[in-house]
Each structure stands twice: as structure tokens, then as C-alpha cells.
Design a protein around this motif. Structure first.
Motif, mmCIF file in Angstrom:
data_model
loop_
_atom_site.group_PDB
_atom_site.id
_atom_site.type_symbol
_atom_site.label_atom_id
_atom_site.label_comp_id
_atom_site.label_asym_id
_atom_site.label_seq_id
_atom_site.Cartn_x
_atom_site.Cartn_y
_atom_site.Cartn_z
ATOM 1 N N SER A 1 -1.330 2.631 8.015
ATOM 2 C CA SER A 1 -1.413 1.236 8.478
ATOM 3 C C SER A 1 -1.743 0.296 7.324
ATOM 4 N N ASP A 2 -2.521 0.783 6.341
ATOM 5 C CA ASP A 2 -2.795 -0.024 5.147
ATOM 6 C C ASP A 2 -1.504 -0.295 4.378
ATOM 7 N N VAL A 3 -0.685 0.744 4.251
ATOM 8 C CA VAL A 3 0.599 0.600 3.562
ATOM 9 C C VAL A 3 1.508 -0.345 4.351
ATOM 10 N N LEU A 4 1.514 -0.172 5.666
ATOM 11 C CA LEU A 4 2.328 -1.029 6.529
ATOM 12 C C LEU A 4 1.925 -2.492 6.379
ATOM 13 N N PHE A 5 0.621 -2.753 6.330
ATOM 14 C CA PHE A 5 0.145 -4.128 6.171
ATOM 15 C C PHE A 5 0.680 -4.728 4.868
#
Length: 398
Positions: free
Chosen positions: A374-378
Motif C-alpha cells: 500500500s505504501d508503494v501504491l500510494f
């Protein structure tokens, strides 16, 4: 932002209740309101003319609340959403315990006036996002129905012939087995058809599986010689359930094509689908649940999705972190399933294995991976950049 008017709407299927407050808490409107564009537009226009800029707050921004939100935006009012759980907690702070539309509308308006931090912003979604939301919702309904029918079918097979269920039950996902049960819906029908016909039927849709599965079917049939009471009626039901399951899956295939067409038309879809484990359905869910919402940080996105661990501390007796039970369940499920699908990616598998080596259970390791992703997605959504694996970034740095 300070508003000159706060309009709370307790929305309903055929009629809402609208309460409008001035910044000092004075009630300037408190009446039922029909669920129709002319009535909504007239009220909003009159209130703007009398009091100026306003904020409309609803307790349901979708379904029955979609029209008021759209009309409010059309006449120039800002809109916001007060989550139901927050509203119930705030209601406990107000005198009285009556549950009426008028009281709920007042609480919504008063909360917007006095506790603006409890509100969530609403952006009128672009057309293809709204279309995706409806298609994905229908797809979810079909998936739930298919699971229910599949479980019912397995239950009947277990009731009349447990050995046969042990062979066919795990293979209900492939179309071949369901197709076989539409033609031969009982142990007796399978025996009568014989190995040749059963193998030929299976070969149409599963040529590699057919020989082995045919032998397993007839080995299972040979294990039981008695006929359980109700087998005849169960056969009729099994045939119908198999046909129903086939229809549901056909509808899901059709919906998947429509979802794919809408996803392909969205500019962010290539960005999202560049990440391992993100397919069409996951991309659709990410678009419907993330696009149009503002997240201040990656931690904010993880918290919204309910995949960020929650710290619990009380004195010296309770300390630690546990999984959150809040958040957007649709987004949480999409991210967790995507993390499982990404285990074929070397970087994701290495991170998962590292968490397992630290003593985490499978589900914990998957959620940790989902949190990391989710950090990468953000970052990808923030910058509009495609996914790059860690080895690629390290190679570039070298």
C-alpha cells in the motif's frame, strides 16, 4: 473553511429530512424534503439566496444519498459525509434518546458546524468510476451467489455420496465438472453413462484433467453400494444447481468483460496494473475505492484500508499492536488478495518469507505484505509512476 450555512440531510428512500443551521446554531429550516431534483434544487437555491455559501452533509453518500449530493454540487454547495458510526457516537452527546429523522438531521448539521474534523469529503466521481462501482457491486453479488450455490451443491453431494463429493467438490471451479453434473447429476447417472461418456464429457472443457478425474470418479462410485434416502430428489436439485452455477459464472464472465472495457479507458489503469498481483478486478476495486479521495500520506491510506496495525496501551498491563477491525473492507480485501497473488513475484515472496521466518502466521505475513504494498501504491498514485521492483531500483542506484 467557514460556511454561512450548514445543511444536514437524513436521507431516505422516498423522503429526506433537512435541517439548516447558521454558524451560531440558529435553526433556519427544519422540514421533510421529497427525493426529487426539483424539490432539492428549490430548497438549496432558496437557502443560498437567503444565507449565502453553505455545506450539505449527508449520512449516506451513495444509493439513496447520491441524488442530493449531485444536486447540491450542481447549485454550488460543498458536500460532505458523516459516517454512521461517528453519528451514533455524537448522538449520545445530545440530550434525549428519541430516534427520529428530524433529530438525526439536526445532529448531522450540528456536528458539521461544531466538529468539522469528523466529516469526510465527497467528490462527485467521474462517469467511468461511477460505472465501475455499479459493475463491481453486481460482480460481488454474483460471486456471493455462486459461492452459496457451490456450497449447497457440495452439501447435497456429501449427503448422498460422500466419496463422490471428495472427488468432485474440490474441482467445482473448473467448468468441466459443473458441466458434467448438469448432464449426470447423480451417482446412478454417472454409473449408467460409463467411463467413456464421462471422459468424453470432461474432455470438452478439461482435456488434461479428464483421464485422471474419470478414474477417480469411478473409484469413488465403487466405494458406496447403498442408495441414501432422498437421492432421487437430490439429483433433481443438483442438476438445477449446476445449471444455476453455470449461468452465474457466465454472467460474471460477461461482467468481467464490461469491467475490463471501463478499466482500460481509465488513465490510471496502466499504472495500477504494472504492480505484480494486480489484475483487472483488483484494479477496478482500487479505482472505485481510492480515486477521488485525498490521502495525506501512505499511513493514511493504510489506515483507511484497515491494514495498518493498531497500537493498544493501557497503563503497564496492556501493550502491543493488533490488526484493525475498521477501515474500508472492500479495499482491505482487494489489497490482501492482491498480496496473495503477488507471492509469485520474487521481491514480494522474499518479504513474505522474511515475515514468516520472524514467527508470523500466514495471514499476518500477508497483511504485512499488503501494508508494504500500500505504501508503494500510494507513491505510484501520487507520482503517476509505474511499479519498479526493488532489485531494479538497486541496479539503477549501482
Amino acid at each position: 473553511m467557514t460556511y454561512q450555512l450548514y445543511i444536514g440531510l437524513d436521507v431516505g428512500k422516498g423522503e429526506h429530512h433537512a435541517t439548516a443551521l447558521l454558524p451560531d446554531g440558529t435553526i433556519v429550516h427544519d422540514k421533510p424534503l421529497a427525493q426529487s431534483e426539483p424539490k432539492l434544487r428549490d430548497l438549496f437555491t432558496d437557502l443560498i439566496a437567503q444565507h449565502g455559501t453553505g455545506l450539505v452533509v449527508v449520512d449516506q453518500p451513495k444509493t439513496i444519498g447520491a441524488l442530493p449530493v449531485a444536486v447540491a454540487k450542481a447549485v454550488g454547495l460543498d458536500v460532505a459525509y458523516l459516517p454512521g458510526l461517528t453519528m451514533r457516537r455524537v448522538a449520545d452527546l445530545h440530550p434525549g434518546q428519541a430516534k427520529t429523522d428530524a433529530r438525526d438531521a439536526f445532529i448531522i448539521a450540528d456536528t458539521a458546524r461544531t466538529m468539522p474534523h469528523t466529516l469526510r469529503s465527497i467528490t462527485v466521481t467521474e462517469e467511468n468510476i461511477a460505472e465501475l462501482t455499479m459493475l463491481c457491486g453486481f460482480d460481488d453479488d454474483l460471486a456471493a451467489q455462486a459461492t452459496q450455490v457451490s456450497n449447497r451443491l457440495r452439501g447435497l453431494l456429501t449427503q448422498i455420496h460422500p466419496a463422490l463429493e471428495r472427488v468432485l467438490g474440490p474441482h467445482l471451479d473448473p467448468k468441466a465438472v459443473v458441466d458434467l453434473l448438469t448432464r449426470y447429476p447423480s451417482p446412478g447417472a454417472l454409473k449408467t453413462a460409463g467411463r467413456g461418456h464421462v471422459r468424453a464429457r470432461l474432455k470438452k472443457l478439461a482435456p488434461r484433467l479428464a483421464p485422471r478425474l474419470t478414474e477417480e470418479i469411478f473409484e469413488a462410485l465403487a466405494e458406496q453400494t447403498v442408495i441414501v434416502a432422498g437421492t432421487g430428489a437430490a439429483a433433481k436439485v443438483i442438476g438445477r444447481l449446476a445449471e444455476q452455477l453455470t449461468q452465474l459464472r457466465r454472467q460474471r464472465d460477461d461482467i468481467a468483460e464490461e469491467i475490463l472495457a471501463v478499466v482500460d479507458a481509465h488513465p490510471l489503469s496502466p499504472v495500477l496494473m504494472s504492480m505484480p498481483g494486480v489484475g483487472v478486478r483488483t484494479t477496478a476495486r482500487l479505482l472505485t475505492e481510492v480515486v477521488g479521495k485525498t490521502f495525506k500520506s501512505a499511513a493514511h491510506l493504510a489506515s483507511y484500508a484497515g491494514i495498518a496495525p493498531v497500537t493498544r496501551q493501557s497503563g503497564s498491563s496492556i501493550r502491543g499492536k493488533s490488526a484493525s477491525r475498521r477501515g474500508n473492507k472492500i479495499l482491505k480485501r482487494a489489497l490482501s488478495l492482491s498480496a496473495v497473488a503477488a507471492l509469485s513475484d520474487p521481491a514480494s515472496r522474499a518479504y513474505y518469507d522474511r515475515k514468516r521466518a520472524q514467527g508470523k502466521r500466514h495471514n499476518q505475513a500477508v497483511m504485512a505484505l499488503a501494508r508494504r504494498r500500500s505504501d508503494v501504491l500510494f507513491a505510484m498514485l501520487r507520482d503517476g509512476t509505474f511499479y519498479e521492483s526493488r532489485p531494479s531500483r538497486m541496479a539503477l542506484a549501482a
